[in-house]
Design an enzyme around this catalytic site. Structure first.
Site, short mmCIF file in Angstrom:
data_model
loop_
_atom_site.label_atom_id
_atom_site.label_comp_id
_atom_site.label_asym_id
_atom_site.label_seq_id
_atom_site.Cartn_x
_atom_site.Cartn_y
_atom_site.Cartn_z
N PHE A 1 -10.34 7.95 8.28
CA PHE A 1 -10.10 8.38 6.90
C PHE A 1 -11.18 7.80 6.01
O PHE A 1 -12.03 7.04 6.46
CB PHE A 1 -8.70 7.97 6.43
CG PHE A 1 -8.45 6.48 6.42
CD1 PHE A 1 -8.58 5.74 5.25
CD2 PHE A 1 -8.08 5.82 7.58
CE1 PHE A 1 -8.36 4.37 5.24
CE2 PHE A 1 -7.84 4.44 7.57
CZ PHE A 1 -7.98 3.72 6.39
N GLY A 2 -11.15 8.16 4.74
CA GLY A 2 -12.14 7.64 3.81
C GLY A 2 -13.54 8.05 4.21
O GLY A 2 -13.82 9.22 4.47
N TYR A 3 -14.43 7.07 4.29
CA TYR A 3 -15.84 7.31 4.61
C TYR A 3 -16.13 7.23 6.12
O TYR A 3 -17.29 7.21 6.52
CB TYR A 3 -16.71 6.27 3.89
CG TYR A 3 -16.66 6.35 2.38
CD1 TYR A 3 -17.52 7.20 1.69
CD2 TYR A 3 -15.77 5.58 1.65
CE1 TYR A 3 -17.51 7.27 0.30
CE2 TYR A 3 -15.74 5.63 0.26
CZ TYR A 3 -16.61 6.48 -0.40
OH TYR A 3 -16.58 6.55 -1.78
N ASP A 4 -15.10 7.19 6.95
CA ASP A 4 -15.29 6.96 8.39
C ASP A 4 -16.24 7.95 9.05
O ASP A 4 -16.95 7.61 9.98
CB ASP A 4 -13.95 6.98 9.12
CG ASP A 4 -13.13 5.72 8.91
OD1 ASP A 4 -13.63 4.79 8.24
OD2 ASP A 4 -11.99 5.66 9.42
N THR B 1 0.83 -1.19 0.00
CA THR B 1 0.00 0.00 0.00
C THR B 1 0.87 1.25 0.00
O THR B 1 2.01 1.22 0.48
CB THR B 1 -0.94 0.02 1.22
OG1 THR B 1 -1.85 1.12 1.08
CG2 THR B 1 -0.19 0.17 2.52
N LYS C 1 -3.78 3.47 6.09
CA LYS C 1 -3.90 2.01 6.18
C LYS C 1 -2.65 1.41 6.82
O LYS C 1 -2.73 0.50 7.65
CB LYS C 1 -4.10 1.40 4.79
CG LYS C 1 -5.47 1.56 4.21
CD LYS C 1 -5.55 0.80 2.89
CE LYS C 1 -6.91 0.90 2.24
NZ LYS C 1 -6.98 0.10 1.01
N LYS D 1 -11.87 1.44 17.09
CA LYS D 1 -12.21 1.18 15.69
C LYS D 1 -11.63 -0.16 15.23
O LYS D 1 -12.32 -0.98 14.63
CB LYS D 1 -11.72 2.31 14.79
CG LYS D 1 -12.01 2.04 13.31
CD LYS D 1 -11.36 3.07 12.41
CE LYS D 1 -11.51 2.63 10.95
NZ LYS D 1 -10.77 3.47 10.01
N ASP E 1 -7.96 -4.61 -0.23
CA ASP E 1 -8.84 -3.67 -0.90
C ASP E 1 -10.12 -3.66 -0.08
O ASP E 1 -10.51 -4.68 0.51
CB ASP E 1 -9.12 -4.06 -2.35
CG ASP E 1 -9.66 -2.87 -3.16
OD1 ASP E 1 -9.37 -1.71 -2.80
OD2 ASP E 1 -10.39 -3.11 -4.12
N ASN F 1 -0.98 3.94 1.05
CA ASN F 1 -1.90 4.67 1.89
C ASN F 1 -1.35 4.72 3.32
O ASN F 1 -1.32 3.71 4.02
CB ASN F 1 -3.27 3.99 1.86
CG ASN F 1 -4.33 4.75 2.62
OD1 ASN F 1 -4.10 5.21 3.73
ND2 ASN F 1 -5.50 4.84 2.02
#
Length: 194
Positions: A151-154, A8, A13, A174, A70, A10
């Site tokens: 991050f992302g849609y959290d 990754t 991540k 989390k 993914d 990211n």
């Protein structure tokens, strides 16, 4: 300490995986740690396929045992979208904020906001042997952003097991219930046997 590459770029991540595996006798190397600066194209039609592409690429080109993940956010009212396109849902020049804006716009006026996050991890070892580990968490898409962590849609995803969004949780809380945490929990016993 066992070393394995997590395919990754990211940083979120990578940090999350290092937190999950801290103190468990495993060193997680990043793509940058092994000198891989290639843009590995995620061209599969499933999250499992994208994870496999990345893990096989690192194993074949660099020789390291490797795992790749993914993740897809699958929203029931959107027929499973954004799914495999979660990271690029708002188009080629998107970012997390634009992706969230698109989801919130598409769900405006819709009562059924049930969804799930799903992670697939592909582990490539030995002579290209591949194994898949999965994790998922069900929840609800909120009507607006809550929290500034994660991050992302959290900030718009509230898991069933919690009273707040992922973005309002501590990393430990989390990781204990997240899709990625569950996939990694399935992966860890296998890593110990490498």
């Amino acid at each position: 300490m066992k070393e394995i590459v997590f395919a990754t770029n990211n940083a979120h991540k990578l940090r999350e995986l290092r937190e999950i595996t801290a103190g468990k006798g495993i060193t997680i190397l990043s793509l940058a740690d092994i000198g891989c600066h290639d843009d590995i194209a995620e061209t599969a039609s499933t999250i499992e396929g994208n994870a496999e592409i990345k893990a096989r690429y690192v194993k074949e080109k660099f020789g390291y045992d490797c795992f790749a993940d993914d993740t897809g956010l699958e929203i029931d009212a959107l027929d499973g979208r954004p799914g495999v396109y979660s990271a690029r849902y708002a188009g080629p020049d998107c970012n997390s904020e634009r992706n969230i804006d698109r989801v919130l716009s598409e769900l405006q006026g819709i009562d059924n906001r049930s969804a799930r996050f799903r992670t697939a991890i592909a582990l490539c070892t030995g002579e290209g042997k591949l194994e898949i580990f999965e994790g998922e968490v069900r929840g609800t898409i909120l009507t607006e952003r809550h929290g500034d962590g994660g991050f992302g849609y959290d900030s718009i995803f509230k898991p069933i097991e919690a009273s707040c969004s992922f973005a309002e949780m501590s990393p430990d809380d989390k990781n204990a219930i997240s899709h990625r945490g569950r996939a990694v929990a399935a992966l860890l016993p296998r890593l110990y046997r490498l």
